[in-house]
Enzyme design. Structure first.
Site, PDB file in Angstrom:
ATOM      1  N   ALA A  78       0.820  -1.218   0.000  1.00 63.42           N
ATOM      2  CA  ALA A  78       0.000   0.000   0.000  1.00 63.42           C
ATOM      3  C   ALA A  78       0.856   1.271   0.000  1.00 63.42           C
ATOM      4  O   ALA A  78       2.082   1.210  -0.022  1.00 63.42           O
ATOM      5  CB  ALA A  78      -0.919  -0.003   1.216  1.00 63.42           C
ATOM      6  N   ASP A 234      -2.637  -5.636  -0.894  1.00 64.90           N
ATOM      7  CA  ASP A 234      -2.463  -7.070  -0.671  1.00 64.90           C
ATOM      8  C   ASP A 234      -3.203  -7.561   0.573  1.00 64.90           C
ATOM      9  O   ASP A 234      -3.679  -8.701   0.616  1.00 64.90           O
ATOM     10  CB  ASP A 234      -0.984  -7.462  -0.635  1.00 64.90           C
ATOM     11  N   ASN A 293      -1.531  -2.524  12.572  1.00 63.64           N
ATOM     12  CA  ASN A 293      -0.276  -2.841  11.890  1.00 63.64           C
ATOM     13  C   ASN A 293       0.788  -3.237  12.897  1.00 63.64           C
ATOM     14  O   ASN A 293       1.047  -2.486  13.848  1.00 63.64           O
ATOM     15  CB  ASN A 293       0.227  -1.622  11.111  1.00 63.64           C
TER      16      ASN A 293
END
Length: 490
Positions: A78, A234, A293
């Protein structure tokens, strides 16, 4: 009908052919190639021409195997973007998100517009490399010459089909989309001195992008190929490729990054979500990927790169098994581990600063990485439950990291919930599933996930008895103590 997943990660890319045969999704890798960024004149860049060439080579390999007509979809990492001028030419090389140019940009922007306001608008977590901060640091003269700003997979699709779009799941990671208005936020664009028309129209996964323009690549014998928009981030494809059903399941997409979260019908932008830096990335079929994340396999990849003897990842696992786990407590989410000059030395320095045993062998380093990732995952799961007020009773681990049975078991031990590992190729699977749905071979995502469940075996891991609470407390104590020390030294 044959479908091609073009799946490009930070360290490698591949083309995988998928077909439904005898009620199962049959997959075959036809082409693999290396990827990575390199430093030029003090800046880290991706080689985007290399990626485009390798995609075309892979499609030519597909034709050699007898597939004369296929569909295709592209997913990549990204946030990174390409600047295109009025003639459709690239204005500069593609800067990597691991470049240091945005190291202090969050602080700069938060003086102009509060972080609370940005989160309320976008629902996206604060990461120093988000596109918002990259564009803020971009050369203004280049932005003034820019007709289109395209994220990496959209640029590759543009080169192959001639059509420029902004795929929504990836665009959401930019921290520029207004979560209520479902379009680019006017205030944030004004902050960057950008116009809405510099971003091509938003499109959703499943939309037809266009045919491959074979005449652009006359030196290759290429199949007839219709490109579809897939979850081009992804992680969006990986979650589409996760066989989760009903309530109570969470996911961990384990690759260079570890993305831990739930699939939600609505965004969650509460004060607690903001404070814990959870994100609301857009998913396929109007869902949201509410996730955290975590630094992920990047750490062990970099450890491998800096050891004198090469170790593959299965060898790291075997060496780590010989070492007692939980001997060091390290918060790998700290910025110092984002792109250090030497990951081994950075880990060892952290241990010196916190007066912990210093890992030196490959096994000790691997055990240190896996132990702490398992603790970080367990903390994130508890935070997730608190924020959403929902119990996570099982975790699906997908992606390359799902092959790490030692880390899977540690994660089960630390989180005290069952772990279901697989498929390891979830990103490519999710990419293919979106093409299969778009082609009408299955009706919807639930049907697609049932196909995935029937096609790929999963391993199950259950927790063993250990003093997980004490280990987590030790981790948090050392992490907080180091933060306090750093703050006092500023």
């Amino acid at each position: 009908m044959a479908h091609v997943a073009i799946d490009i990660g930070a360290s490698s890319g591949r083309l995988i052919i998928g077909e439904i045969r005898n009620g199962k999704l049959d997959m075959k890798e036809v082409h693999r190639f290396a990827n990575g960024f390199s430093k030029k004149n003090g800046t880290y860049y991706w080689d985007i021409n290399h990626l485009l060439t390798e995609i075309v080579k892979g499609l030519a390999e597909t034709k050699k195997l007898g597939f004369t007509s296929v569909t295709a979809g592209i997913d990549t990492w990204a946030v990174d973007y390409v600047l295109i001028d009025e003639q459709g030419e690239r204005l500069q090389e593609v800067v990597s998100y691991r470049d240091s140019r945005t190291e202090h940009t969050i602080e700069k922007i938060s003086k102009l517009i509060s972080k609370e306001t940005i989160y309320e608008k976008t629902g996206i977590q604060f990461l120093s490399f988000n596109t918002l901060y990259q564009l803020y640091e971009e050369k203004k003269e280049l932005l003034e010459q820019t007709k289109h700003i395209l994220l990496v997979p959209d640029y590759l699709g543009y080169c192959l089909t001639g059509r420029a779009v902004t795929e929504a799941t990836n665009a959401s990671t930019m921290q520029l989309l207004n979560i209520q208005e479902q379009d680019f936020d006017k205030d944030l664009l004004h902050l960057l001195s950008l116009k809405r028309e510099q971003f091509p129209p938003l499109v959703q996964p499943g939309e037809k992008l266009g045919p491959l323009l074979k005449d652009r690549f006359p030196e290759y014998d290429l199949p007839d190929c219709e490109f579809f928009v897939v979850g081009s981030h992804d992680t969006a494809s990986a979650i589409a490729g996760t066989p989760g059903f009903g309530e109570g399941w969470g996911y961990l997409s384990s690759g260079t990054w570890s993305l831990l979260g739930i699939e939600s019908a609505k965004p969650i932008t509460t004060k607690l979500a903001y404070e814990d830096n959870y994100t609301n990335e857009w998913g396929v079929f109007n869902t949201y990927r509410f996730l955290k994340n975590i630094m992920g396999m990047w750490v062990i990849q970099e450890v491998r790169r800096h050891l004198p003897q090469d170790y593959n990842f299965s060898k790291f696992v075997e060496e780590a098994k010989k070492v007692k786990p939980y001997q060091q407590f390290i918060n790998f989410n700290e910025d110092r581990f984002l792109n250090p000059a030497n990951m081994v030395e950075e880990i060892q320095n952290y241990c010196r600063e916190t007066k912990q045993p210093i890992p030196t062998t490959a096994g000790e380093l691997a055990a240190c990485v896996f132990s702490n990732l398992a603790i970080i995952y367990a903390i994130a799961i508890k935070d997730l439950e608190e924020i959403t007020n929902k119990k996570i009773d099982r975790l699906h681990i997908v992606g390359g990291g799902s092959n790490n049975y030692l880390l899977n078991q540690m994660t089960a031990d630390m989180s005290d919930i069952p772990i279901y590992a697989g498929p390891s190729e979830a990103t490519a699977v999710g990419n293919l599933i979106m093409q299969i749905i778009a082609a009408g071979e299955v009706s919807n995502l639930a049907e697609g996930r049932k196909l995935i469940e029937q096609s790929f075996p999963m391993q199950t891991f259950h927790s063993n008895s250990l003093n997980r609470e004490k280990l987590i407390q030790s981790f948090q104590s050392i992490s907080n103590r180091l933060k306090l020390t750093l703050k006092e030294s500023e």
